[in-house]
Design an enzyme around this catalytic site. Sequence first.
Site, PDB file in Angstrom:
ATOM      1  N   THR A 164       3.496   4.352   5.501  1.00 21.53           N
ATOM      2  CA  THR A 164       2.510   5.206   5.588  1.00 21.53           C
ATOM      3  C   THR A 164       1.381   4.837   6.599  1.00 21.53           C
ATOM      4  O   THR A 164       0.433   5.682   6.831  1.00 21.53           O
ATOM      5  CB  THR A 164       1.627   5.241   4.298  1.00 21.53           C
ATOM      6  OG1 THR A 164       1.042   4.056   3.884  1.00 21.53           O
ATOM      7  CG2 THR A 164       2.636   5.703   2.997  1.00 21.53           C
ATOM      8  N   GLY A 180       4.766  -0.220  -0.306  1.00 21.44           N
ATOM      9  CA  GLY A 180       5.338  -0.582  -1.598  1.00 21.44           C
ATOM     10  C   GLY A 180       5.313  -1.818  -2.261  1.00 21.44           C
ATOM     11  O   GLY A 180       6.389  -1.886  -2.725  1.00 21.44           O
ATOM     12  N   ALA A 181       4.345  -2.503  -2.095  1.00 22.95           N
ATOM     13  CA  ALA A 181       4.240  -3.862  -2.526  1.00 22.95           C
ATOM     14  C   ALA A 181       4.589  -4.033  -4.053  1.00 22.95           C
ATOM     15  O   ALA A 181       5.046  -5.055  -4.697  1.00 22.95           O
ATOM     16  CB  ALA A 181       2.919  -4.390  -2.218  1.00 22.95           C
ATOM     17  N   GLU A 182       4.227  -3.002  -4.729  1.00 17.26           N
ATOM     18  CA  GLU A 182       4.506  -3.003  -6.363  1.00 17.26           C
ATOM     19  C   GLU A 182       5.929  -2.248  -6.670  1.00 17.26           C
ATOM     20  O   GLU A 182       6.281  -2.257  -7.773  1.00 17.26           O
ATOM     21  CB  GLU A 182       3.513  -2.000  -7.114  1.00 17.26           C
ATOM     22  CG  GLU A 182       2.116  -2.194  -6.920  1.00 17.26           C
ATOM     23  CD  GLU A 182       1.369  -2.139  -5.751  1.00 17.26           C
ATOM     24  OE1 GLU A 182       1.867  -1.371  -4.780  1.00 17.26           O
ATOM     25  OE2 GLU A 182       0.097  -2.213  -5.786  1.00 17.26           O
ATOM     26  N   ASN A 260      -0.704  -6.870  -1.424  1.00 13.58           N
ATOM     27  CA  ASN A 260      -0.811  -7.851  -2.512  1.00 13.58           C
ATOM     28  C   ASN A 260       0.286  -8.325  -3.055  1.00 13.58           C
ATOM     29  O   ASN A 260       1.527  -8.034  -2.341  1.00 13.58           O
ATOM     30  CB  ASN A 260      -1.466  -6.680  -3.617  1.00 13.58           C
ATOM     31  CG  ASN A 260      -0.651  -5.619  -3.722  1.00 13.58           C
ATOM     32  OD1 ASN A 260      -0.552  -4.738  -3.070  1.00 13.58           O
ATOM     33  ND2 ASN A 260       0.214  -5.550  -4.935  1.00 13.58           N
ATOM     34  N   ASP A 305      -4.220  -7.630  -6.966  1.00 18.04           N
ATOM     35  CA  ASP A 305      -4.173  -6.616  -6.149  1.00 18.04           C
ATOM     36  C   ASP A 305      -5.022  -6.259  -5.049  1.00 18.04           C
ATOM     37  O   ASP A 305      -5.355  -5.446  -4.636  1.00 18.04           O
ATOM     38  CB  ASP A 305      -3.877  -4.946  -7.066  1.00 18.04           C
ATOM     39  CG  ASP A 305      -3.794  -3.941  -6.303  1.00 18.04           C
ATOM     40  OD1 ASP A 305      -3.174  -4.008  -4.848  1.00 18.04           O
ATOM     41  OD2 ASP A 305      -3.878  -2.689  -6.384  1.00 18.04           O
ATOM     42  N   TRP A 394      -8.372   1.749   2.792  1.00 13.41           N
ATOM     43  CA  TRP A 394      -7.968   2.192   3.827  1.00 13.41           C
ATOM     44  C   TRP A 394      -8.859   3.108   4.728  1.00 13.41           C
ATOM     45  O   TRP A 394      -8.798   3.364   6.006  1.00 13.41           O
ATOM     46  CB  TRP A 394      -6.740   3.115   3.655  1.00 13.41           C
ATOM     47  CG  TRP A 394      -6.847   4.380   3.178  1.00 13.41           C
ATOM     48  CD1 TRP A 394      -6.888   4.685   1.866  1.00 13.41           C
ATOM     49  CD2 TRP A 394      -7.596   5.692   3.717  1.00 13.41           C
ATOM     50  NE1 TRP A 394      -7.081   5.870   1.298  1.00 13.41           N
ATOM     51  CE2 TRP A 394      -7.517   6.640   2.627  1.00 13.41           C
ATOM     52  CE3 TRP A 394      -7.464   6.165   4.736  1.00 13.41           C
ATOM     53  CZ2 TRP A 394      -7.853   7.941   2.681  1.00 13.41           C
ATOM     54  CZ3 TRP A 394      -8.155   7.683   5.030  1.00 13.41           C
ATOM     55  CH2 TRP A 394      -8.151   8.343   4.072  1.00 13.41           C
ATOM     56  N   MET A 670      10.181  16.873  -5.496  1.00 14.44           N
ATOM     57  CA  MET A 670      10.369  16.430  -7.005  1.00 14.44           C
ATOM     58  C   MET A 670      11.780  15.541  -6.968  1.00 14.44           C
ATOM     59  O   MET A 670      12.765  16.022  -6.892  1.00 14.44           O
ATOM     60  CB  MET A 670      10.454  17.474  -8.053  1.00 14.44           C
ATOM     61  CG  MET A 670      11.211  16.796  -9.449  1.00 14.44           C
ATOM     62  SD  MET A 670       9.988  15.694 -10.193  1.00 14.44           S
ATOM     63  CE  MET A 670      10.970  15.236 -11.593  1.00 14.44           C
TER      64      MET A 670
END
Length: 721
Positions: A164, A180-182, A260, A305, A394, A670
């Site tokens: 992103t 996408g760390a999570e 994070n 986080d 950001w 979707m």
Amino acid sequence: MCLLTLAACSGADGGSGSGPLAGQDWVTPGGDIGKSHYSTLTDIDTGNADRLGLAWEAALGTGRGLEATPVVIDGVMYTSGVAGRVYAFDAASGRELWRFEPEIDMQVNRTVCCDMVNRGVAVARGKVYVASLDGWMYALDAKSGAVVWKSDIVVDRARGDTSTGAPEIAGNVVVIGNAGAEYDVRGAVTAFDLDTGKRAWRFFVVPRDPALGPQDHPDLEPAVKTWDPQSRWDIGGGGAPWDAINYDPETGLVLVGTGNGGPYATSRRSPKGGDNLYLSSIVALDAKTGRLKWHYQETPGDNWDYTATAPMILTRMTVDGEERPVVLHAPKNGFLYVLDRRDGTLLRANPLVRVNWADGVDMKTGRPRLTPERADYTDGPKIIFPATPGARNWHPAAYDPKTGLYIGAVQDMGNVIFMTPGQKPVARKMLNTDAALLFTSDLLAILPTLPPPLRAAIEARPEMAWVKENPGSTELRAIDPLTGKTKWARRTAGWQDRGGALATAGGLVFQGSIDGHLRVFDSANGKLLKDIDTGTSILAAPMTYKVGGVQYVAVMAAWGGGGFPYVPPYSAAYSRGNAGRILVFRLDGGPVRIPEELPPLQPAPPPPAQAPGVTPQTIAQGMELFMANCALCHSNQPRSITPDLRRMSEGTHKAFRQIVLEGLLLPNGMPRWDDRLDPAQVDAIHAYLIDLQGKARAEELEKQKRGLPLDTPGLTILSNY
């Protein structure tokens, strides 16, 4: 065309210590190489700012988030939009020159926490570089938009990688991180040759499992010693560098702000603790080789986080009597840091908001003084300040070299964090946070709906006094970076209102807001000089440029980003929709077209009857599955920018299985879920939504009967969660 080098394009007199400041051109999303979001232009100033009006606008055909700051070089504006779309316009007239639409794998929507956004492009050597949401780097011909080359950013497409951020030109390479760390991601930053797209080097933020043998980058060998050998390597560790990347031509270093940890709790991620390098850090890499030259970890062992991905500013400052090249950085964790960018020496670290995870930073060691008794939530819920959205995020700040002030949106809010029970298996391409959050902005209203043991534990926390004093707020502040003291501040519309900033040598500060206004302030004292109602929410940072002797100010406008389905009632998106556009202003311009107000809400349509055999247990199972898989994108709010599933039509109900399992609406963004959900689970989710729609309809009919607006804030639906 001034496309060969970036530092030479500005033509400005001043300098950041890393090249000239922005003037006629705006050559990076941050304006100059140092990303100061400052312009030397003075045609628009404190004496005439009230004459600003619209020069031109461009509708971008999207209802999703727009976070980029455009680039303007030699009269051409380049900017990015949803998922990595690119647009080129004549910067004076707004005439579209070309546009580029990447072919996106829409399944990545399942791994995007914070909307299908993109934060900008890079321009060099006759090419425009952009990263698409699904992790491809494109080099486009600057004159035509044709694809010159395309290279893969993603390390492992079985995981939840996305992209992103804006690419960064660093000598002969273009550098980009992943997001996408999570989502079971191992953070990495990758450099590609500008001309060929061949991968030049890759630096991993997080080590891999030491049981697999030597690390795949030599600078990870010391890092792996800061992790428990029995860490959750299967989840990836996080660390995704999804935004802040700055090239410093003075030192030849690429400075990268890292993400994070995943999962959030250090005790689950690395049971024996440790600093977990290089999470939540600034890492300085050699632009030619990718080798680590220095690092500074802002949040050792990150437990909250606290990404270090907020934009950095490279400049020069006199610190303790010595002029130094510095990097200014205010990450999520609540402190504003000043570091020497040659070697990472810590020069200052001042708190900007209420902080309780640490009681300060030790200037000798550079380490925060942790307060586990207040911030370790492994033994029960804690109220942590600042919250996971961060004191800064950001949204770009500006640095005014004339005044020495750092100007940006600062959020003062906390959140409750508590562990969810049991050791979790890795969830591929799904959230792996292993923690629950409640923002203090809503806490006082939500408390009565919580289970009594959880409510009692929260109410017993001493930070409840802070919550009652100020549940959550955001201000645009002008701050002295060396002391952390605020010179002036302007309160914004609400805690989610954190638009990026622009400062100019004309003595002005520009900031957009989510209530749909572009505001112009006097940089000396924060006095409001001009307020332009645009009717469209603004989060991105404005920029300015000059073409044909005329100074323009431009900004991208749309609501989106973190929490994108949860549209705040005080936003323009809530009342007027979210049609994204670029707005460009000049002196003596015309009026702005204001979007029409949305029509009044009607009661939710009647849902179909439940299928035979549906029980309360089925509905409860459906709610659990919905919260785990669907709630991130579907807020069940009437003004959401994604469908309110309490208002499904008869046709949508009939096609529910096809939509969820077969990808019927994949072109609309979707994704399909047949790899994670079976038909019986989808039916349970559907049963929950039918039940929810019936309750919503009954509530709204009652409101209508009593003459109340149907979107009157309430907790009825929330309590169902």
